[in-house]
Write an enzyme that holds these catalytic residues in place. Structure first.
Site, PDB file in Angstrom:
ATOM      1  N   GLU A 248      35.716-130.905  14.621  1.00 36.17           N
ATOM      2  CA  GLU A 248      36.738-131.850  14.346  1.00 36.17           C
ATOM      3  C   GLU A 248      37.591-131.890  15.874  1.00 36.17           C
ATOM      4  OE1 GLU A 248      40.332-133.024  14.812  1.00 36.17           O
ATOM      5  OE2 GLU A 248      40.993-131.463  13.236  1.00 36.17           O
ATOM      6  N   CYS A 285      46.172-133.318  15.302  1.00 37.75           N
ATOM      7  CA  CYS A 285      44.938-134.317  15.345  1.00 37.75           C
ATOM      8  C   CYS A 285      45.045-135.684  14.616  1.00 37.75           C
ATOM      9  CB  CYS A 285      43.711-133.657  14.376  1.00 37.75           C
ATOM     10  SG  CYS A 285      43.503-131.972  15.003  1.00 37.75           S
TER      11      CYS A 285
END
Lengths: 510, 510
Positions: A248, A285
């Site tokens: 990720e 994120c």
């Protein structure tokens, strides 16, 4: 071993060293892989991992304030945030334990035999998910607990029944070591093999590369930068036996605001947006980095947003601060980009937020503007017409999230088209909300097309993350006593199974 | 275009050319990718693919005998086998259509909102699987219908809702072209975009490489050799945006026979084994290639097996025949290997079966003996003790299947250990049976650890194959009218959904 390399934990608020840690070596990787492999082939009771997940959660709470203190010193994240993150980490472990017990993740499917079928008898076939084997996890710097040593990747790999070898993030080695001690205490308490968990610490690329290339490792979980994630992905793909890397790698998280939404809620949207951009000093994120603002009356939004984008903070480490400063100055220097708020660097890792504005045409012409600037910064792109926003989206790479703010007064046909465009690049689509605040729940997808992740058919948050770390196996005509409990006729684990196309938690009659 | 390159379909029984076909070009790939991308973004009704799958099945039957005739001429497979394979292909299409309608493959999960939750309101989150986008499929030579142009990979990619671009196997271009005409007729009949399916034909590596590297392609399905599969995997992993290659690359399919089983059923096991080795002239991915025979009384088994390994046949093409001959002669020349049956090459692609025997120590010392010899050949390895078989298994790479024959008289503790050892390297474990004859059903796994496949968390046969070609998406606080039907409150598709941890096919109250 006095001449063994060490590295320091740095307090980002002061720039001072907190403590020194030994760099793990290739020999440490070999040792961890060896005990992980041995633990993997040990015969353990079904669902042994549920007690482990629950007990680790308890042991982390038992660590008390010292855990929060060291995490605060190493990350500069404020105490309330870390207290909340600890609660998220332990509830995630308990949620995964409950999900494992429930058993649907095993995807048990049974087609019973039909000896009388023509032209050939039909065999008894039973399928389920089993663990892959030892998993390597690279912890993130921005969530020292929830995405760190016992964070989402470790918890999901462990929930699937795999031994885990964590490479702790060098920004918070003391936090990692304390958390690892809680895991080891839980293993000890439960009389489980110690090889089910190992922590490696260090800063060298060689250590990470050697771990990913180790023959015993069967899969990798990673949260971090695109450059590091892709490097590990490439190494794993080039192995004699390739393994998956579930990386990720963050994203720009485009957020679209339609004119009706500004008119109806411009002030509230600006405030909410500022909160989302500033959360964790912009080090999420899912921080919204590109704001596609449609129409010409942007004033209420801009006023509210600039007024609310006030508080600065200390970034997680100097490296991130330096990257943030160079990224924002590169954006500021792009011709056609206006600086609405000039973030500046304070002492050590301290910074203040940045806000930029530009026109769709400038955005489309400058690939540099399509990239993530990790930290409290955002770029507003003025899109005269919804179609301009769609054009901008087509230049934005795969993203964890895509958000859309609209009101009933907006053109509903365009709303639909914008939603389709967001879907095509994002793992999660949000309406009239903000992308930060990722629920840990069964329906969550924290994933998305590359480069948000290396596998858009997976998530790193929520119970669906477990499935990444399994593989499929089928048993044909295997006698009941030799089957794993999940597939035995009596269904001793009481899990849902699909038997001859009917799903139920019952047993199979003899 | 008189100077465009062409290639010939060869009749393997005669070595003669049947017909000439135009080599597809890079421009053909660009065109196919362009229409596939356009078709993918076309708004189609939910589950449009089910009518397509059903109609394609009907249109294939409509092709009648000419399809069987050309497949027979191009593959040398006998007519009854091809008739059976056609039935398998069409029933696979209809099974997938029914499975898509049933809807569980969408994995719809809904967590409804809780505005009163503290410290933060809980959003409405809804997750499901959606198609990835255009998929490239490389058809296999050994099943011109069931793993060819509209075989398992195409059917599963299409079932997931993706446009498919097939690169047909150059061994049977006429078969591929006829099948493709049936697909195009179905698209036409249903008024679906033609871009949902394209067939490319050719022999050049450049064509395959260009297709796998095309930016519009989002995933690849492949069945064939390890060398070709790995080459495509490497190209896909090295793309700027990597994509998955689901490659099924065959395997040695170890089969273990314990002494009690030989004593009780040696003759029947030998006959069954011979049938499994000879099926399709040994050209099955699941052909048992390594036979680990435990104990010292192997005579009844060897007698029965050698007596039954009689009929030769014509291999699918000269290339496979040449490989078979060089592989078997390399095995025969290995010191310590005894040739029980010497296969020999007949006219053109014709061959007879080969059987070899050796000791466990010789097997362990010669990595060459651990590799697959595609065709009707097998190597018996004498294992004095069950532990020798476990040692041999630890030197065998990932395999599609692993089989074990035992009787109640055999050491049941060793049975259990052998089963564990088989599980660790295989995607499917079979007791007292033979690995050929792969059911197309929900519980099937036709997969396994590398190099059997590039992704042991997937299968290329059975309804579980569909999930490979999807990605995950979540919708947060999206109004009901903007949600895909699968996630709308009313559940208009009547599919099973997990709503707040309860799975049912009902609707959600307002």
């Amino acid at each position: 071993m006095p001449d063994q390399p060490t590295f320091s934990a740095i307090n980002p608020s002061t720039g001072q060293s907190i403590a020194s840690y030994r760099e793990s070596t290739r020999a440490d990787v070999d040792a961890a892989a060896g005990v992980a492999q041995a633990a993997f082939t040990t015969d353990l009771p079904p669902f042994w991992q549920t007690d482990l997940l629950d007990t680790v959660a308890d042991r982390i709470v038992d660590l008390g304030d010292p855990l929060l203190e060291i995490a605060e010193a190493e990350s500069a994240l404020p105490r309330p945030r870390l207290t909340g993150e600890r609660a998220r980490t332990t509830s995630q472990l308990k949620l995964f334990a409950a999900h494992v017990r429930q058993g649907a993740w095993l995807d048990a499917v049974i087609d019973t035999a039909d000896p009388s079928r023509k032209p050939a008898a039909k065999p008894d076939l039973r399928r389920m998910n089993i663990p892959r084997g030892p998993v390597a996890v690279f912890g993130a710097s921005n969530f020292p607990l929830a995405f760190g040593t016992i964070g989402g990747d470790t918890a999901s790999a462990m929930a699937a029944g795999n031994p885990v070898i964590v490479k702790g993030h060098p920004s918070h080695p003391g936090t990692s070591a304390l958390v690892a001690s809680a895991v080891m205490a839980a293993l000890d308490h439960l009389h489980l093999p110690k090889g089910l968990f190992s922590l490696l610490q260090g800063t060298s690329h060689d250590l990470s590369a050697y771990l990913v290339q180790h023959p015993a490792i069967t899969a990798v979980g990673f949260t971090g930068s695109q450059r590091a994630g892709r490097a590990l992905f490439d190494l794993a793909a080039a192995r004699p036996r390739p393994i998956p890397v579930f990386a990720e790698m963050g994203s720009v998280n485009p957020l679209i605001i339609m004119p009706g939404a500004i008119k109806a809620n411009g002030d509230a949207i600006g405030k909410g947006l500022a909160g989302s951009i500033l959360l964790g000093v912009g080090q999420f994120c899912t921080k919204p980095g590109i704001l596609l603002v449609i129409g010409d009356d942007r004033r209420p939004l801009i006023q509210s947003l600039t007024a609310a984008l006030t508080s600065g903070g200390t970034m997680l480490n100097e490296n991130l601060r330096n990257n943030f400063c160079s990224n924002t100055s590169s954006i500021a220097q792009t011709p056609g980009v206006q600086t609405l708020l000039a973030g500046f660097s304070q002492n050590h890792a301290g910074i203040t937020p940045s806000l930029f504005a530009t026109e769709a045409a400038t955005f489309l012409a400058n690939p540099r503007l399509h990239e993530e600037a990790f930290g409290p910064a955002a770029l507003m792109v003025h899109c005269p017409h919804p179609q301009d926003a769609i054009n901008c989206l087509s230049h934005i790479e795969g993203s964890l999230t895509g958000s859309l703010h609209f009101s009933p007064d907006d053109d509903q046909k365009m709303v639909r088209q914008l939603l389709v465009a967001l879907q095509s690049i994002a793992g999660r689509v949000i309406i009239n909300g903000f992308p930060t605040g990722v629920e840990v729940s069964p329906a969550m997808v924290h994933g998305g097309p590359y480069p948000a992740t290396t596998d858009p058919n997976s998530t790193s948050v929520g119970t669906a993350a477990i499935r990444r770390f399994t593989r499929m196996i089928a048993y044909q005509d295997v006698p009941d006593t030799l089957l794993p409990p999940a597939l035995q006729n009596a269904n001793p684990l009481h899990i849902p199974r699909t038997v001859n196309n009917q799903t139920n938690t019952g047993s199979i009659g003899q």
